[in-house]
Motif scaffolding. Structure first.
Motif, PDB file in Angstrom:
ATOM      1  N   MET A  48      50.496 -74.873  -0.435  1.00  0.00           N
ATOM      2  CA  MET A  48      49.492 -75.810   0.088  1.00  0.00           C
ATOM      3  C   MET A  48      50.138 -77.091   0.605  1.00  0.00           C
ATOM      4  O   MET A  48      51.097 -77.590   0.021  1.00  0.00           O
ATOM      5  N   HIS A  53      45.902 -80.317   2.443  1.00  0.00           N
ATOM      6  CA  HIS A  53      45.496 -79.191   1.586  1.00  0.00           C
ATOM      7  C   HIS A  53      45.141 -77.927   2.362  1.00  0.00           C
ATOM      8  O   HIS A  53      44.459 -77.046   1.847  1.00  0.00           O
ATOM      9  N   MET A  55      46.175 -74.308   3.652  1.00  0.00           N
ATOM     10  CA  MET A  55      47.080 -73.282   3.129  1.00  0.00           C
ATOM     11  C   MET A  55      47.714 -72.467   4.250  1.00  0.00           C
ATOM     12  O   MET A  55      48.313 -71.432   4.003  1.00  0.00           O
TER      13      MET A  55
ATOM     14  N   LEU B  27      45.144 -72.591  -6.444  1.00  0.00           N
ATOM     15  CA  LEU B  27      45.069 -73.787  -5.609  1.00  0.00           C
ATOM     16  C   LEU B  27      43.850 -73.730  -4.694  1.00  0.00           C
ATOM     17  O   LEU B  27      43.125 -74.720  -4.544  1.00  0.00           O
ATOM     18  N   GLY B  28      43.624 -72.563  -4.105  1.00  0.00           N
ATOM     19  CA  GLY B  28      42.487 -72.424  -3.202  1.00  0.00           C
ATOM     20  C   GLY B  28      41.168 -72.642  -3.923  1.00  0.00           C
ATOM     21  O   GLY B  28      40.265 -73.337  -3.430  1.00  0.00           O
ATOM     22  N   VAL B  31      40.718 -76.408  -4.900  1.00  0.00           N
ATOM     23  CA  VAL B  31      40.337 -77.282  -3.780  1.00  0.00           C
ATOM     24  C   VAL B  31      38.846 -77.124  -3.486  1.00  0.00           C
ATOM     25  O   VAL B  31      38.135 -78.102  -3.227  1.00  0.00           O
ATOM     26  N   HIS B  40      38.595 -85.770  -3.755  1.00  0.00           N
ATOM     27  CA  HIS B  40      39.814 -85.450  -3.021  1.00  0.00           C
ATOM     28  C   HIS B  40      40.855 -84.941  -4.024  1.00  0.00           C
ATOM     29  O   HIS B  40      40.934 -85.469  -5.127  1.00  0.00           O
ATOM     30  N   PRO B  41      41.654 -83.931  -3.649  1.00  0.00           N
ATOM     31  CA  PRO B  41      42.611 -83.377  -4.629  1.00  0.00           C
ATOM     32  C   PRO B  41      43.532 -84.407  -5.267  1.00  0.00           C
ATOM     33  O   PRO B  41      43.883 -84.290  -6.453  1.00  0.00           O
ATOM     34  N   SER B  42      43.930 -85.424  -4.527  1.00  0.00           N
ATOM     35  CA  SER B  42      44.854 -86.395  -5.116  1.00  0.00           C
ATOM     36  C   SER B  42      44.167 -87.356  -6.080  1.00  0.00           C
ATOM     37  O   SER B  42      44.813 -88.196  -6.696  1.00  0.00           O
ATOM     38  N   ASN B  62      51.436 -79.598  -4.910  1.00  0.00           N
ATOM     39  CA  ASN B  62      50.596 -79.078  -3.822  1.00  0.00           C
ATOM     40  C   ASN B  62      49.420 -79.988  -3.495  1.00  0.00           C
ATOM     41  O   ASN B  62      48.974 -80.037  -2.350  1.00  0.00           O
ATOM     42  N   PHE B  63      48.905 -80.705  -4.487  1.00  0.00           N
ATOM     43  CA  PHE B  63      47.778 -81.604  -4.227  1.00  0.00           C
ATOM     44  C   PHE B  63      48.243 -83.003  -3.806  1.00  0.00           C
ATOM     45  O   PHE B  63      47.443 -83.804  -3.355  1.00  0.00           O
TER      46      PHE B  63
END
Ligand SMILES: [Zn+2]
Lengths: 141, 118
Positions: A48, A53, A55, B27-28, B31, B40-42, B62-63
């Motif tokens: 990712m 984000h 993919m 991860l998908g 999110v 938001h992911p962060s 990843n985030f």
């Protein structure tokens, strides 16, 4: 080491995220992931983009040039496979593309090491199907 | 101290198990859960990953999480994800803001993620 000797170091297990990176090394190319959503380059390979984000990503070939960010010199064999390499210098470098990577830095005496030292990536086939990057000082920079 | 009414599930996400690397479906799904909660992911500051094959670092990198406050694993096999809910609630009580719990179904249909807001 020639490719015909027994290779007794740890070897990577490519995943669907990293297979392109390892295949690129076999072709003597340093490939970096580029986000298909926002264009951000990331390294090491992962699923990712940390910026948007997405993919989805593509591979771009790096210049192979960068500067030393930091280093360690290893004198102890933490794995039997590295015993013949001791002492070796492991460098973290800032690539020109804005990401960092680790690799052995060869041919630079400890007293010559400094942050910001220009380096470039070279490639070494260590066994069948496995090529690894290493670094040398970039005399032309 | 009771954890009752201290935190709530605010997002759930799911993906198909695409056969990609182990972190990918998690991860998908996460999110989707995060965006479903309007975040938001962060923003995430607590991560309780499923206790095998992934570590909190996978989600941090990843985030793009700049300042993780707490992470832990709950090694209980398939019940890890249930125990993780309680851990996340405890972290909420201890002043964390947004916890993330990941689960992973490897029975052929993918990954479920849930998230809390204190
Ligand atoms: Zn992106």
């Amino acid at each position: 080491m020639s490719a015909t000797q027994t290779y007794n170091k740890l070897v990577p297990e490519p995943t669907s995220d990293s297979a392109g990176y390892w295949q690129g090394l076999n072709e003597h190319k340093l490939l970096l992931q580029k986000c298909a959503g926002c264009g951000t380059i990331r390294h090491y390979p992962r699923p990712m983009c940390p910026s948007c984000h997405s993919m989805d990503s593509t591979w771009v070939e790096a210049s192979g040039r960068g500067v030393v960010h930091s280093w360690t010199i290893t004198h102890h064999a933490f794995h039997p496979g590295v015993r013949d390499d001791l002492p070796y210098t492991l460098a973290t470098i800032d690539l020109a593309e804005g990401v960092r990577m680790n690799a052995q830095l060869r041919g630079v005496a400890p007293e010559m090491l400094r942050i910001g030292l220009p380096v470039r990536v070279k490639f070494e086939t260590v066994k069948e199907g496995l090529t690894l990057p290493y670094l040398v000082a970039d005399a032309g920079a | 101290m009771s954890l009752r009414d201290k935190a709530a599930i605010t997002g759930i996400g799911e993906t198909a198990n695409s056969g990609r690397s182990v972190p990918s479906p998690q991860l998908g799904a996460l999110v989707r859960a995060i965006k479903g909660a309007g975040l938001h992911p962060s923003d995430i500051d607590v991560i309780i990953p499923y206790g095998s094959a992934v570590v909190a670092d996978d989600f941090v990198t990843n985030f793009g999480i700049p300042d993780l406050r707490f992470s832990a694993t709950t090694p209980l096999g398939g019940a890890s994800c249930v125990a993780a809910v309680q851990y996340a609630m405890g972290a909420m009580v201890a002043d964390a803001k947004i916890g993330l719990v990941s689960g992973y179904g490897d029975m052929g249909d993918g990954s479920v993620a849930m998230m809390w807001r204190g």
